[in-house]
Design a protein around this motif. Sequence first.
Motif, PDB file in Angstrom:
ATOM      1  N   ILE A 137      23.608  59.399   8.804  1.00 11.06           N
ATOM      2  CA  ILE A 137      24.697  58.748   9.536  1.00 11.06           C
ATOM      3  C   ILE A 137      24.719  59.373  10.918  1.00 11.06           C
ATOM      4  CG2 ILE A 137      27.208  58.490   9.749  1.00 11.06           C
ATOM      5  CD1 ILE A 137      27.354  58.197   6.745  1.00 11.06           C
ATOM      6  N   ARG A 138      24.825  58.516  11.936  1.00 14.13           N
ATOM      7  CA  ARG A 138      24.852  58.976  13.320  1.00 14.13           C
ATOM      8  C   ARG A 138      25.973  58.269  14.059  1.00 14.13           C
ATOM      9  NH1 ARG A 138      22.792  57.221  18.314  1.00 14.13           N
ATOM     10  NH2 ARG A 138      21.836  55.390  17.368  1.00 14.13           N
ATOM     11  N   ILE A 139      26.687  59.039  14.889  1.00 14.79           N
ATOM     12  CA  ILE A 139      27.722  58.455  15.741  1.00 14.79           C
ATOM     13  C   ILE A 139      27.170  58.446  17.159  1.00 14.79           C
ATOM     14  CG2 ILE A 139      30.100  58.577  16.552  1.00 14.79           C
ATOM     15  CD1 ILE A 139      30.696  60.360  14.091  1.00 14.79           C
ATOM     16  N   ALA A 140      27.050  57.254  17.734  1.00 16.22           N
ATOM     17  CA  ALA A 140      26.507  57.089  19.078  1.00 16.22           C
ATOM     18  C   ALA A 140      27.574  57.401  20.129  1.00 16.22           C
ATOM     19  CB  ALA A 140      25.989  55.661  19.265  1.00 16.22           C
ATOM     20  N   ARG A 141      27.123  57.601  21.356  1.00 21.37           N
ATOM     21  CA  ARG A 141      28.022  57.907  22.474  1.00 21.37           C
ATOM     22  C   ARG A 141      29.082  56.829  22.665  1.00 21.37           C
ATOM     23  NH1 ARG A 141      29.408  57.429  27.715  1.00 21.37           N
ATOM     24  NH2 ARG A 141      29.544  59.301  28.983  1.00 21.37           N
ATOM     25  N   ASP A 142      28.731  55.585  22.365  1.00 19.20           N
ATOM     26  CA  ASP A 142      29.662  54.471  22.564  1.00 19.20           C
ATOM     27  C   ASP A 142      30.626  54.289  21.396  1.00 19.20           C
ATOM     28  OD1 ASP A 142      28.073  53.348  20.578  1.00 19.20           O
ATOM     29  OD2 ASP A 142      27.325  51.705  21.816  1.00 19.20           O
ATOM     30  N   HIS A 160      24.209  53.869   9.932  1.00 15.52           N
ATOM     31  CA  HIS A 160      23.702  54.400   8.667  1.00 15.52           C
ATOM     32  C   HIS A 160      22.278  53.902   8.501  1.00 15.52           C
ATOM     33  CE1 HIS A 160      23.096  54.261   4.199  1.00 15.52           C
ATOM     34  NE2 HIS A 160      23.417  55.532   4.394  1.00 15.52           N
ATOM     35  N   GLU A 161      21.347  54.831   8.377  1.00 16.33           N
ATOM     36  CA  GLU A 161      19.923  54.519   8.264  1.00 16.33           C
ATOM     37  C   GLU A 161      19.475  53.556   9.361  1.00 16.33           C
ATOM     38  OE1 GLU A 161      19.292  53.282   4.185  1.00 16.33           O
ATOM     39  OE2 GLU A 161      19.530  55.340   3.471  1.00 16.33           O
ATOM     40  N   GLY A 162      19.992  53.765  10.574  1.00 14.33           N
ATOM     41  CA  GLY A 162      19.577  52.984  11.738  1.00 14.33           C
ATOM     42  C   GLY A 162      20.336  51.687  11.969  1.00 14.33           C
ATOM     43  N   ASP A 163      21.141  51.261  11.020  1.00  9.33           N
ATOM     44  CA  ASP A 163      21.904  50.024  11.157  1.00  9.33           C
ATOM     45  C   ASP A 163      23.363  50.335  11.474  1.00  9.33           C
ATOM     46  OD1 ASP A 163      19.727  48.366  10.511  1.00  9.33           O
ATOM     47  OD2 ASP A 163      20.132  48.578   8.356  1.00  9.33           O
ATOM     48  N   ASP A 208      25.873  62.007  18.741  1.00  8.14           N
ATOM     49  CA  ASP A 208      25.170  62.018  20.024  1.00  8.14           C
ATOM     50  C   ASP A 208      25.904  62.828  21.091  1.00  8.14           C
ATOM     51  OD1 ASP A 208      23.237  60.461  18.866  1.00  8.14           O
ATOM     52  OD2 ASP A 208      23.714  58.643  19.993  1.00  8.14           O
ATOM     53  N   GLU A 209      27.206  62.603  21.219  1.00 10.02           N
ATOM     54  CA  GLU A 209      27.954  63.318  22.251  1.00 10.02           C
ATOM     55  C   GLU A 209      29.264  63.855  21.702  1.00 10.02           C
ATOM     56  OE1 GLU A 209      29.192  62.921  26.919  1.00 10.02           O
ATOM     57  OE2 GLU A 209      27.928  61.411  26.017  1.00 10.02           O
TER      58      GLU A 209
END
Length: 175
Positions: A32-37, A42-45, A81-82
Motif C-alpha cells: 500500500i502506498r500513499i501518493a503525494r496527491d 494497493h498493488e499499483g492500483d 511518498d511525502e
Amino acid sequence: MSIESIEKQLKASSKIPPVHQWKPALSGDIDIRIARDGRWYHEGDVIKREKLVQLFASILWREKGEYFLLTPVEKWRIQVDEEPLLVIAAARQGEGSKAAITLSTSTGDNVLLDQQHRLFVDVNDQGEPRPVVRIRYELDALIHRNVYYQLVDWAEQSIDGAYGVWSAGEFFPLS
C-alpha cells in the motif's frame, strides 16, 4: 462561536480508534502506498472506495519515520511518498487574532489550527513553499496548493514583519 465550542465539535465528530494504545509486533510489509496527491494505492492500483481509504487513514500510525496500518493485533508497514494526509479545505471564523481556522483532509480529519495542530512551512526541492500541519500523533498533512493560497489570502503582517495567519490565538507564519 468560541474557539472552545469549535474544539468541542471537532472532538465529538472524531472517529479515530485509540491506535496510540495498540502495541502489536510487526506483521510485515503490505503493498500500500500513499501518493503525494493523497491517493492511496494497493498493488499499483488506486483504491477507489472512499470509505476504505478513510478506514485505513483512521488506523494509520507513524513510528521512527515509517508508516504502518495498525490494529490491536497487527502492524503492517506501508509506503508514503511525502506526507500521509492531504488538507483539501479550510474554513475561517472571525478575523485577526480572534480567528479560528478549521482544516479538513481528504480522508475526513477536521482540525482546528492551534497549538496542538501547528502549521509550518518549509521549502521543497524546487524552492517552493511546502506547508504542512500536524493532524494527530506524529501524522502530518500536506496542505494542498489551493488551500495554501486561501491561507495566503487571509494572511496578515505580524509586528516583526512576517506574514501569516491567526487561529486560536496563535500566529502561524506562512513563509
